[in-house]
Design an enzyme around this catalytic site. Structure first.
Site, PDB file in Angstrom:
ATOM      1  N   ASN A 153       0.756  -1.304  -0.116  1.00  0.00           N
ATOM      2  CA  ASN A 153      -0.017  -0.059  -0.057  1.00  0.00           C
ATOM      3  C   ASN A 153       0.891   1.318  -0.015  1.00  0.00           C
ATOM      4  O   ASN A 153       0.635   2.233  -0.810  1.00  0.00           O
ATOM      5  CB  ASN A 153      -0.854  -0.233   1.371  1.00  0.00           C
ATOM      6  N   THR A 194     -14.777  37.953 -31.542  1.00  0.00           N
ATOM      7  CA  THR A 194     -15.524  37.822 -30.430  1.00  0.00           C
ATOM      8  C   THR A 194     -16.895  37.032 -31.237  1.00  0.00           C
ATOM      9  O   THR A 194     -17.398  37.741 -32.277  1.00  0.00           O
ATOM     10  CB  THR A 194     -15.968  38.976 -29.551  1.00  0.00           C
ATOM     11  N   HIS A 195     -17.401  36.265 -30.524  1.00  0.00           N
ATOM     12  CA  HIS A 195     -18.734  35.516 -30.941  1.00  0.00           C
ATOM     13  C   HIS A 195     -18.354  34.791 -32.272  1.00  0.00           C
ATOM     14  O   HIS A 195     -19.199  34.684 -33.388  1.00  0.00           O
ATOM     15  CB  HIS A 195     -19.906  36.503 -31.138  1.00  0.00           C
ATOM     16  N   SER A 232      -7.377  12.092 -48.599  1.00  0.00           N
ATOM     17  CA  SER A 232      -8.698  11.329 -48.493  1.00  0.00           C
ATOM     18  C   SER A 232      -8.500  10.004 -49.455  1.00  0.00           C
ATOM     19  O   SER A 232      -7.876  10.211 -50.466  1.00  0.00           O
ATOM     20  CB  SER A 232      -9.889  12.224 -49.048  1.00  0.00           C
ATOM     21  N   ASN A 258      -6.283  17.458 -45.090  1.00  0.00           N
ATOM     22  CA  ASN A 258      -7.281  17.607 -44.161  1.00  0.00           C
ATOM     23  C   ASN A 258      -6.419  17.722 -42.665  1.00  0.00           C
ATOM     24  O   ASN A 258      -5.176  17.264 -42.469  1.00  0.00           O
ATOM     25  CB  ASN A 258      -8.101  16.223 -43.591  1.00  0.00           C
TER      26      ASN A 258
HETATM   27  N1  ARG Z   1      -1.460  -3.541  -7.448  1.00  0.00           N
HETATM   28  C1  ARG Z   1      -1.633  -2.635  -6.084  1.00  0.00           C
HETATM   29  C2  ARG Z   1      -2.158  -1.230  -6.641  1.00  0.00           C
HETATM   30  O1  ARG Z   1      -1.637  -0.863  -7.639  1.00  0.00           O
HETATM   31  C3  ARG Z   1      -0.692  -2.608  -5.016  1.00  0.00           C
HETATM   32  C4  ARG Z   1      -1.270  -2.580  -3.648  1.00  0.00           C
HETATM   33  C5  ARG Z   1      -1.966  -3.576  -3.396  1.00  0.00           C
HETATM   34  N2  ARG Z   1      -2.468  -3.606  -2.132  1.00  0.00           N
HETATM   35  C6  ARG Z   1      -3.002  -4.680  -1.607  1.00  0.00           C
HETATM   36  N3  ARG Z   1      -3.318  -4.776  -0.323  1.00  0.00           N
HETATM   37  N4  ARG Z   1      -3.764  -5.704  -2.251  1.00  0.00           N
HETATM   38  O2  ARG Z   1      -2.664  -0.341  -5.853  1.00  0.00           O
END
Ligand code: ARG
Length: 492
Positions: free
Chosen positions: A108, A153-154, A275, A283
């Site tokens: 994480n 403008t516009h 084209s 284009n």
């Molecule tokens: N592959 C996950 C991502 O890209 C990494 C973290 C995954 N964490 C987990 N607890 N499964 O976010």
């Protein structure tokens, strides 16, 4: 020695279903962060060794593995690159050694860190492209800047301006995009490492050491915020989108201006397409796609916002789904910047078409009204109304504006006689431009100074980028040096 086949499911779970693993896996789009994950592992292990959390000899084995680890070493079915790298270390060193790699860290905090590292590089790369685009805009100003063109403008002819004025408007808007990216870089350049899964860890991880080894300027303090937040992705994609909106507007003008009705510019053959059926076609396809990609980047931004909305704290696998949208948004923006730069630098302006289009367009009517205020003491509203009457007469009787304007003294006793020469000067687009006195206005006199100031900005942006890049290279080298000197210590 090969370790026993131990994976992160440990003994808690039975084997996973193969298609479930495929479905939840990010391995297919983890490539951009692979080398970063290896570097993060290196910095983290260094910190563990320094704190005495991992024995030097064991840590050194891990470092040796990491220093020569190729990001694509891992093969097989994995949930992600984090698992793949750890697994290949286990396969190589055995779980008794490689099993320490994940002490005090989680995927994480690791993934949040890796994304931030990749984001830094993408921002620098993008801004380098933007810098070149800005330079090209100024080159156009230098080359064709003095050409008088209708200002709209516009989408109706409003008042004369110059190519310079129009292109400096583009430049300035893009400069604000640069500023946004520089600012978000600062905000994103903080390390989540040490947050572990969400709560921090009882393992002594020197968060600031790890941060500095990875080139961050500090840490994301709160460990839950560190693993849960992807606001930097929203910020980056909205900055991309803001830039894309600007590019799409420039693209739209290139498309319009290169149509037969306008004929103001011609796109170079290299950046046009023909084209398959109509042999005459040319284009402006690069501009069209830039215009369209603005929509795709908005899609990336929207996807990320929708994924994040209502997500409970802290980490959820939903966050994994954010990452590819972030890279896709950047890739589309990067390509668009580069294509816009190429298209603009090779664009040909047609001064005759500009002046032809301004023939009889009444775009100096405002100058005439202002002149009347000065010369006759009429209020602006009175002058505005009288000039409007003269324009109507010119349209209805199909006579030139100047001829109709000659009658002005007949419409108000307060207007002194108008000689042809004065009238000519007031109604001439170039003359009307020269009469502009306000700062930032379209008077061609201002062009030189404006370009010089903006060239300085371009150079300043460039040295800011070089500084950021230099900082990252320095950190990379210092990480390598630290790892190598630890290996040296162990050898002695
Ligand atoms: N592959 C996950 C991502 O890209 C990494 C973290 C995954 N964490 C987990 N607890 N499964 O976010």
């Amino acid at each position: 020695m090969r370790g026993e086949p131990l994976d992160i499911r440990g003994r808690r779970l039975k084997r996973s279903n193969e298609s479930a693993t495929g479905f939840i896996s990010s391995i297919g789009f983890d490539a951009p962060i692979a080398t970063h994950v290896i570097r993060i592992n290196t910095a983290h292990m260094l910190s563990l060794i320094r704190a005495g959390e991992v024995k030097k000899e064991i840590g050194a084995e891990c470092l040796k593995f990491l220093l020569q680890a190729a990001p694509e070493t891992a093969t097989g079915q994995f949930e992600d690159i984090h698992q793949a790298i750890e697994q290949s270390a286990v396969d190589r060193l055995g779980v008794e050694k490689a099993g320490f790699l994940n002490l005090g860290k989680s995927r994480n905090d690791q993934v949040a860190t890796a994304i931030r590292i990749e984001l830094r590089e993408r921002v620098i790369h993008l801004l380098t492209g933007v810098n070149l685009l800005q330079e090209s805009l100024l080159a156009v100003v230098k080359r064709d800047g003095r050409t008088v063109i209708p200002g709209f403008t516009h989408l109706q002819h409003a008042q004369p301006v110059t190519v310079a004025h129009h292109y400096i408007a583009y430049f300035d808007s893009i400069q604000r995009d640069c500023e946004r990216f520089f600012q978000l870089y600062e905000r994103a350049n903080l390390s989540p490492m040490g947050a572990a899964a969400l709560a921090g860890t009882s393992v002594n991880v020197d968060r600031r050491l790890v941060a500095s080894l990875l080139g961050f300027t500090g840490i994301i303090e709160n460990s839950m915020d560190a693993v849960s937040s992807r606001d930097f992705a929203v910020e980056a994609l909205s900055s991309c989108e803001m830039l894309m909106i600007e590019l799409s507007r420039i693209a739209e003008e290139i498309i319009l201006w290169s149509s037969k009705e306008f004929g103001f510019v011609e796109v170079a053959d290299e950046y046009a397409a023909s084209s398959s059926i109509m042999p005459q076609k040319k284009n402006p396809v690069t501009a069209e796609l830039v215009r369209a990609k603005c929509g795709s980047v908005l899609g990336s931004l929207q996807a990320v916002c929708a994924i994040l909305k209502g997500l409970p704290y802290s980490y959820n696998l939903d966050l994994q789904e954010v990452t590819p949208h972030l890279w896709e948004g950047f890739a589309n923006t990067q390509k668009s910047v580069e294509m816009m730069d190429a298209t603009i630098s090779t664009l040909k302006f047609n001064p005759q078409a500009f002046s032809r289009s301004m023939d009889g367009d009444y775009s100096t009517a405002t100058s005439l009204a202002n002149y009347l205020v000065k010369s006759s003491g009429l209020s602006f509203r009175e002058a505005h109304s009288l000039v409007g009457e003269v324009v109507r007469k010119s349209v209805e009787e199909a006579i030139p504006f100047s001829q109709a304007a000659r009658e002005l003294p007949k419409l108000s006793k307060r207007i002194p006689p108008l000689d042809d020469e004065t009238l000519q000067k007031v109604l001439d687009p170039a003359g009307s431009l020269k009469s502009i006195v306000t700062a930032g206005g379209a008077n061609p006199q201002f062009i030189r100074g404006s370009v010089e100031r903006r060239l300085r900005l371009v150079h300043r942006n460039r040295s800011r980028l070089a500084k950021l890049e230099g900082g990252l290279k320095l950190a990379e080298r210092s990480l390598l040096r630290s790892a190598n000197s630890l290996l040296e210590e162990v050898r002695n």
